[in-house]
Write a protein that holds these residues in place. Structure first.
Motif, PDB file in Angstrom:
ATOM      1  N   ARG A  40       0.867  -1.182   0.000  1.00 55.37           N
ATOM      2  CA  ARG A  40       0.000   0.000   0.000  1.00 55.37           C
ATOM      3  C   ARG A  40       0.904   1.232   0.000  1.00 55.37           C
ATOM      4  N   LEU A  41       0.715   2.108  -0.993  1.00 55.72           N
ATOM      5  CA  LEU A  41       1.528   3.307  -1.133  1.00 55.72           C
ATOM      6  C   LEU A  41       0.633   4.543  -1.148  1.00 55.72           C
ATOM      7  N   ALA A  42       0.992   5.539  -0.368  1.00 57.24           N
ATOM      8  CA  ALA A  42       0.213   6.778  -0.322  1.00 57.24           C
ATOM      9  C   ALA A  42       0.492   7.618  -1.561  1.00 57.24           C
ATOM     10  N   LYS A  67       4.244   9.851 -10.304  1.00 57.49           N
ATOM     11  CA  LYS A  67       5.037   8.638 -10.548  1.00 57.49           C
ATOM     12  C   LYS A  67       5.772   8.275  -9.263  1.00 57.49           C
ATOM     13  N   TYR A  68       5.581   7.038  -8.808  1.00 57.74           N
ATOM     14  CA  TYR A  68       6.130   6.585  -7.526  1.00 57.74           C
ATOM     15  C   TYR A  68       6.977   5.337  -7.709  1.00 57.74           C
ATOM     16  N   ARG A  69       8.089   5.272  -6.991  1.00 55.46           N
ATOM     17  CA  ARG A  69       8.937   4.093  -6.993  1.00 55.46           C
ATOM     18  C   ARG A  69       8.324   3.043  -6.071  1.00 55.46           C
ATOM     19  N   GLY A  73       8.176   3.800  -2.254  1.00 53.76           N
ATOM     20  CA  GLY A  73       7.007   4.667  -2.248  1.00 53.76           C
ATOM     21  C   GLY A  73       7.294   6.127  -2.491  1.00 53.76           C
ATOM     22  N   LYS A  74       8.519   6.470  -2.924  1.00 54.70           N
ATOM     23  CA  LYS A  74       8.893   7.864  -3.120  1.00 54.70           C
ATOM     24  C   LYS A  74       8.367   8.381  -4.460  1.00 54.70           C
ATOM     25  N   ARG A  75       7.767   9.562  -4.443  1.00 57.10           N
ATOM     26  CA  ARG A  75       7.341  10.187  -5.692  1.00 57.10           C
ATOM     27  C   ARG A  75       8.549  10.800  -6.380  1.00 57.10           C
ATOM     28  N   ILE A  76       8.753  10.430  -7.660  1.00 56.51           N
ATOM     29  CA  ILE A  76       9.942  10.891  -8.374  1.00 56.51           C
ATOM     30  C   ILE A  76       9.596  11.790  -9.565  1.00 56.51           C
ATOM     31  N   ARG A 264      -8.699   7.004   0.931  1.00 55.39           N
ATOM     32  CA  ARG A 264      -7.468   7.158   1.720  1.00 55.39           C
ATOM     33  C   ARG A 264      -6.321   7.757   0.908  1.00 55.39           C
ATOM     34  N   GLY A 265      -6.515   7.901  -0.402  1.00 57.88           N
ATOM     35  CA  GLY A 265      -5.435   8.389  -1.241  1.00 57.88           C
ATOM     36  C   GLY A 265      -4.299   7.400  -1.320  1.00 57.88           C
ATOM     37  N   ASP A 266      -4.628   6.109  -1.512  1.00 57.66           N
ATOM     38  CA  ASP A 266      -3.621   5.050  -1.551  1.00 57.66           C
ATOM     39  C   ASP A 266      -3.670   4.281  -2.864  1.00 57.66           C
ATOM     40  N   MET A 267      -2.509   3.772  -3.275  1.00 56.67           N
ATOM     41  CA  MET A 267      -2.421   2.758  -4.308  1.00 56.67           C
ATOM     42  C   MET A 267      -2.227   1.417  -3.626  1.00 56.67           C
ATOM     43  N   ILE A 268      -2.966   0.405  -4.090  1.00 57.04           N
ATOM     44  CA  ILE A 268      -2.973  -0.895  -3.427  1.00 57.04           C
ATOM     45  C   ILE A 268      -2.517  -1.977  -4.400  1.00 57.04           C
TER      46      ILE A 268
END
Length: 273
Positions: A40-42, A67-69, A73-76, A264-268
C-alpha cells in the motif's frame, strides 16, 4: 431486507466479508474474502486509477499524475494539467515508454472522448488523439494481443445522455489508429452491479484473462469474449479490498493487481489468482 439477507450478512461479518459483497446478481450470495493486500503506497493523485511498469506505479487523477517508486514509495515525478483541457482522465496503461490514458469530458454532455499520451520517464504530455463524439465516455484503455481495448461508459444519471443508461456500456477492440474493429456489451449481472454508474477499470492479465471493475463496489469481474454473439461472459466475481476504480496488472510480479483506495489516497497492490 429479507430475514435471509440479514442472516447472510451476519455470517459474512463473522467471516470478515464485506456487507456490500453479499448480494450479487440480485441474489443473496456471499463473496470470498477480499484478495490479500501485499503493498500500500500513499499518493494524493490516487483518485481515478493506477498503472504499473513493474518498477514504478503511476497514480492517476482527473488532471494530474504522480510517478512513484514501488521499492520505497517515493514520488519521483509529477504532472499537473489545465483542468479545462483535462476534465476527466480515468485509467491509463503503459506501452513502451508511453503512458496511454483514457479521457473524457465527464460529466458534461454530449459525451466526448480523447486518448492522452505521456512520457513515462518525465510525465511530459506528448500528444492527444481526439475521438470526438462516441458511444459513451472513454474510461478505460489497455493494450492486449496487438490491439487497443477501450471501454465507453454510460451512466444512469449524472454524465449520462438521454435514452442511454449504464446498460449501454461497451467494450471496444481497436486497431493501432484507435479505429473500432469489434465491440461487446456487458453481462446483465455485471451491469446490475455497475448501476447507476459504469465500468471504471479493465486490465488484461498476462494469461489473457479479462478483469474489470465498476465505480464503487469492492469486486472484480473476470469476463471472457463469447464464442458467438455480442455479450461478454461472466466467469467469476472476486472479492477485492479496493472499492472499484481503474486497475492494472503489474508486468513484473505474478498475480499482483494494482488498484486505488480513493478515500485514503492510496495505491494498493493485491494478490489476485
Amino acid at each position: 431486507m429479507t430475514q435471509r439477507t440479514i442472516f447472510l450478512l451476519a455470517i459474512a461479518a463473522s467471516l470478515g466479508l464485506s456487507a456490500m459483497a453479499v448480494a450479487q446478481d440480485g441474489a443473496d450470495v456471499p463473496l470470498p474474502a477480499p484478495a490479500p493486500i501485499l503493498i500500500r503506497l500513499a499518493a494524493p493523485e490516487a483518485n481515478q486509477g493506477v498503472a504499473s511498469d513493474g518498477s514504478h506505479v503511476y497514480a492517476i487523477d482527473n488532471d494530474r499524475i504522480g510517478k512513484y517508486r514501488i521499492a520505497d514509495g517515493k514520488r519521483i515525478a509529477a504532472w499537473q494539467g489545465e483542468r479545462r483541457l483535462f476534465p476527466h482522465m480515468n485509467s491509463c496503461t503503459i506501452v513502451g515508454h508511453e503512458l496511454v490514458c483514457a479521457a473524457s469530458n465527464y460529466p458534461a454532455v454530449p459525451q466526448t472522448s480523447a486518448v492522452e499520451i505521456f512520457d513515462t520517464r518525465t510525465l511530459r504530455h506528448l500528444r492527444t488523439l481526439s475521438l470526438g463524439l462516441g458511444p459513451g465516455s472513454l474510461t478505460v484503455m489497455d493494450r492486449h494481443a496487438g490491439k487497443w481495448w477501450a471501454v465507453f461508459a454510460n451512466y444512469a444519471g449524472k454524465g449520462g445522455e438521454a435514452g442511454r443508461d449504464h446498460r449501454y456500456t461497451l467494450l471496444v477492440r481497436m486497431d493501432d489508429h484507435f479505429r473500432q474493429e469489434a465491440a461487446w456489451t456487458f453481462p446483465a449481472a455485471v451491469l446490475a452491479r455497475f448501476a447507476p454508474k459504469s465500468c471504471s477499470g479493465m486490465s488484461w492479465s498476462s494469461e489473457g484473462r479479462l478483469y474489470v471493475t465498476g465505480h464503487d463496489r469492492p469486486e472484480i469481474y473476470e469476463l471472457a469474449l463469447p464464442d458467438a454473439g455480442s455479450t461478454l461472459e461472466l466467469r467469476r466475481t472476486i472479492g477485492f479490498a479496493s472499492p472499484g476504480q481503474a486497475i492494472d496488472w503489474d508486468p513484473a510480479a505474478k498475480d499482483l493487481l494494482w488498484s486505488i483506495d480513493r478515500s485514503r489516497g492510496d495505491m494498493i497492490g493485491s494478490r489476485v489468482k
